[in-house]
Design a protein around this motif. Structure first.
Motif, PDB file in Angstrom:
ATOM      1  N   LYS A   1       0.842  -1.183   0.000  1.00  0.00           N
ATOM      2  CA  LYS A   1       0.000   0.000   0.000  1.00  0.00           C
ATOM      3  C   LYS A   1       0.881   1.238   0.000  1.00  0.00           C
ATOM      4  CE  LYS A   1      -3.840  -2.175   2.491  1.00  0.00           C
ATOM      5  NZ  LYS A   1      -4.737  -2.101   3.660  1.00  0.00           N
TER       6      LYS A   1
ATOM      7  N   GLY B   1      -4.414   5.699  -1.236  1.00  0.00           N
ATOM      8  CA  GLY B   1      -5.406   4.779  -1.749  1.00  0.00           C
ATOM      9  C   GLY B   1      -4.919   3.789  -2.778  1.00  0.00           C
ATOM     10  N   TYR B   2      -3.601   3.692  -3.013  1.00  0.00           N
ATOM     11  CA  TYR B   2      -3.064   2.775  -4.015  1.00  0.00           C
ATOM     12  C   TYR B   2      -2.593   1.484  -3.348  1.00  0.00           C
ATOM     13  CZ  TYR B   2      -2.965   6.770  -7.187  1.00  0.00           C
ATOM     14  OH  TYR B   2      -3.314   7.844  -7.952  1.00  0.00           O
TER      15      TYR B   2
ATOM     16  N   ASP C   1      -4.695  -1.619  -7.559  1.00  0.00           N
ATOM     17  CA  ASP C   1      -5.971  -1.075  -7.119  1.00  0.00           C
ATOM     18  C   ASP C   1      -5.835   0.376  -6.674  1.00  0.00           C
ATOM     19  OD1 ASP C   1      -6.761  -3.726  -7.445  1.00  0.00           O
ATOM     20  OD2 ASP C   1      -6.509  -4.185  -5.319  1.00  0.00           O
ATOM     21  N   TYR C   2      -6.929   1.107  -6.860  1.00  0.00           N
ATOM     22  CA  TYR C   2      -7.011   2.475  -6.350  1.00  0.00           C
ATOM     23  C   TYR C   2      -8.412   2.698  -5.806  1.00  0.00           C
ATOM     24  CZ  TYR C   2      -7.290   7.536  -6.035  1.00  0.00           C
ATOM     25  OH  TYR C   2      -7.481   8.811  -5.580  1.00  0.00           O
TER      26      TYR C   2
ATOM     27  N   LYS D   1     -11.016   5.570  -3.956  1.00  0.00           N
ATOM     28  CA  LYS D   1     -11.363   6.918  -3.509  1.00  0.00           C
ATOM     29  C   LYS D   1     -12.640   6.778  -2.684  1.00  0.00           C
ATOM     30  CE  LYS D   1     -11.975  11.691  -5.094  1.00  0.00           C
ATOM     31  NZ  LYS D   1     -10.895  12.184  -4.213  1.00  0.00           N
TER      32      LYS D   1
ATOM     33  N   ASN E   1     -13.964   2.440  -6.597  1.00  0.00           N
ATOM     34  CA  ASN E   1     -12.839   1.534  -6.388  1.00  0.00           C
ATOM     35  C   ASN E   1     -12.471   0.963  -7.746  1.00  0.00           C
ATOM     36  OD1 ASN E   1     -12.840   1.147  -3.191  1.00  0.00           O
ATOM     37  ND2 ASN E   1     -14.961   1.075  -3.891  1.00  0.00           N
TER      38      ASN E   1
ATOM     39  N   SER F   1      -9.758  -1.489 -10.136  1.00  0.00           N
ATOM     40  CA  SER F   1      -8.785  -2.579 -10.068  1.00  0.00           C
ATOM     41  C   SER F   1      -8.437  -3.041 -11.475  1.00  0.00           C
ATOM     42  CB  SER F   1      -9.339  -3.751  -9.249  1.00  0.00           C
ATOM     43  OG  SER F   1      -8.430  -4.837  -9.235  1.00  0.00           O
TER      44      SER F   1
END
Length: 437
Positions: free
Chosen positions: A215, A219-220, A253-254, A256, A261, A263
C-alpha cells in the motif's frame, strides 16, 4: 417431473468473534455473546448493574507467550440439500445421465483455527476443516470421487473428510504498507469472479501460494500472488481434487472513499503440464470499477462495471479469444442495497470463457458451474442488508431473473441455440432444495 421450489436455510454457530448466528431462508438471527462476559462480571439482573472492567492481559514476555496467547476460532455449519433431476432418456449409467432418485446430502462443516499474537508484525495461522455426514451417508454423486462417481443421482459437490484448510505465515512489516504471506490460504481476487475460496460449498477451496501486497500513496495498492497448488472443493479423494500449478495473479488497485474503487487485474493460469487441465491454461486481463458513490451517510448509487479478455496460455492447444463483462446498477440506503445485474461470458467454436478457480459464480443451482459451450447470459436482482429484529448482520439475497444458455458468441462464429432457462426453472429439468444461507 419433480417441481420442488428452491428453499434456502442454514444454521451457523461460530466462535469467531464470539458470535452465534441462526439463518433461515436467507434471514438470520444474530446475537453477540462475548466470551468475556462470564470473566468480567457482566450478566443479567441487579447483580450486573455496575459492570466490572476486566484487567488487561499481561504483555507477552517471550516466544512462548506469543505462541500461546493467540486467538482461537471455529465455526459449525449444517447443510441439507435435496436435488431432484430427470434422468436422461435411455441412459443406463450414471455417467450417461441415469437418475434413479433424488440426491440428498445432509452434512455438517466444522472448522477450528488458531492465530498467534503478532511478533514484530509476524503471525502464524492454522485451520482444520471437516465435513461429516449427518444421517444418511453420501446419498449423492461426485463425478471424480471413486465410489461416488457411479451413484445414479444428481451431483452435489460436498465431499466428506477432514483436511488442513489453511496454514500460513504472515508478515506485516512494521510502519510500512508491505505485507508478505506464504502457505495455504483461502485466497480470493476482488469479488471472487476469477479466484475465490468457494464459500458456498461445505469444503472450501484453498491454495498453496506466496503473495505480497504493498500500500502506498493515497489509496493505491499493488498485489501479486504465485499459486503453486489448488485444493478444490471436490476434496482430496477426487482424481482432480489437488492440482499442481505454476500460476500468477496480480492487481493494481485504487480506492477513492465514497466515490469509486478501481482494479486492473491479471490471472495467468498454468496447470503445470497437466494434459487433463490444458483447456484451463488461460491468461485473463481485466479492469473493474465499483462503487458505491455516496451522496451522504444515507443514500448512495450502487454500481459495477467489469470487463475482461481471455486468451490461451501455457499448454492450452486451443486458440482462445473471448470476453467477459458485467454491469450492475442500483441504489443504497444506509446498510441496504438493491441492484440489477447483467453478466455475459462468451463461448463458441469449442471454446468458453473459463473461471476454474471460482466455483461456482453463476447461480446457486450449480447447473452452470462451468460456462456452457455457447456462453452464458445471466441477469439478476440482488438485495443486501440487515433486517431489523431478524437479521442484524448484512446478508445477500439474489434472485436470478433469467439464466440463458444462448448463442453468446463472436461475430465470426456460427450461433448454436441452446435452451432458455426462465425464472424458477433449472436447466435439464431439475429442482433443488438447499437448506443453507
Amino acid at each position: 417431473m419433480p417441481t420442488l421450489p428452491p428453499t434456502l436455510c442454514r444454521f451457523d454457530f461460530s466462535i469467531r468473534g464470539a458470535a452465534r448466528s441462526l439463518a433461515c431462508a436467507g434471514l438470520a438471527l444474530t446475537a453477540a455473546l462475548p466470551l468475556a462476559l462470564a470473566q468480567s462480571g457482566y450478566g443479567v439482573g441487579p447483580a450486573a448493574e455496575v459492570p466490572k472492567i476486566p484487567a488487561a492481559a499481561p504483555a507477552p514476555q517471550g516466544a512462548f507467550d506469543y505462541l500461546t496467547q493467540g486467538k482461537l476460532s471455529g465455526a459449525a455449519r449444517y447443510r441439507y440439500e435435496n436435488y431432484a433431476q430427470d434422468s436422461v432418456p435411455g441412459a443406463t449409467t450414471a455417467a450417461a445421465g441415469r437418475i434413479d432418485g433424488n440426491a440428498v446430502a445432509s452434512t455438517l462443516r466444522l472448522t477450528l483455527g488458531y492465530e498467534t499474537l503478532p511478533c514484530h508484525g509476524l503471525t502464524a495461522f492454522v485451520e482444520g476443516e471437516g465435513v461429516y455426514a449427518v444421517g444418511e451417508d453420501e446419498h449423492y454423486r461426485m463425478t471424480t470421487v471413486p465410489g461416488q462417481s457411479d451413484q445414479p443421482r444428481a451431483v452435489i459437490n460436498d465431499p466428506l473428510g477432514t483436511e488442513l484448510n489453511q496454514a500460513f505465515l504472515k508478515w506485516q512489516l512494521p510502519d510500512t504498507g508491505v505485507m508478505l504471506l506464504a502457505g495455504r490460504e483461502s485466497f480470493f481476487l476482488n469479488n471472487g469472479r476469477f479466484v475465490s475460496y468457494s464459500p458456498w460449498r461445505q469444503n472450501n477451496q484453498s491454495i498453496d501460494l506466496a503473495r505480497t501486497s504493498v500500500k502506498f500513496g493515497d489509496g493505491y495498492t499493488a498485489n501479486y500472488a504465485y499459486l503453486n497448488k489448488v485444493h478444490r472443493v471436490v476434496g482430496a479423494d477426487a482424481t482432480d481434487g489437488d492440482l499442481g500449478m505454476n500460476s500468477h495473479v496480480g492487481s493494481f488497485d485504487y480506492a477513492k472513499m465514497g466515490v469509486f474503487n478501481a482494479s486492473a487485474y491479471a490471472v495467468l493460469l498454468d496447470y503445470d503440464d497437466n494434459a487433463g487441465q490444458a483447456a484451463n491454461d488461460t491468461a485473463t486481463t481485466g479492469l473493474r470499477l465499483t462503487g458505491p458513490y455516496k451522496f451522504d451517510d444515507t443514500w448512495s448509487v450502487v454500481y459495477t462495471a467489469d470487463y475482461a479478455h481471455q486468451t490461451d496460455y501455457a499448454d492450452n492447444p486451443a486458440n482462445v479469444a473471448l470476453d467477459y463483462w458485467c454491469v450492475e446498477l442500483g441504489v443504497g440506503y444506509k446498510a441496504h442495497k438493491a441492484y440489477f445485474g447483467w453478466t455475459v461470458l462468451e463461448g463458441g467454436s469449442g471454446n468458453t470463457f473459463r473461471t476454474p478457480l471460482a466455483h461456482p459464480f453463476n447461480g446457486w443451482t450449480e447447473k452452470f458451474a462451468a460456462t456452457p459451450g455457447s456462453g452464458l447470459d445471466a441477469r439478476y436482482l440482488t438485495f443486501t442488508g440487515p433486517v431489523p429484529g431478524v437479521c442484524e448482520r448484512r446478508r445477500e439475497h439474489r434472485l436470478f431473473l433469467a439464466v440463458t444458455k444462448s448463442p453468446v458468441v463472436k461475430a465470426d462464429d456460427r450461433p448454436r441455440q441452446g435452451p432458455i432457462i426462465r425464472p424458477g426453472q433449472l436447466a435439464g429439468s431439475s429442482a433443488r432444495r438447499s437448506f443453507m444461507r
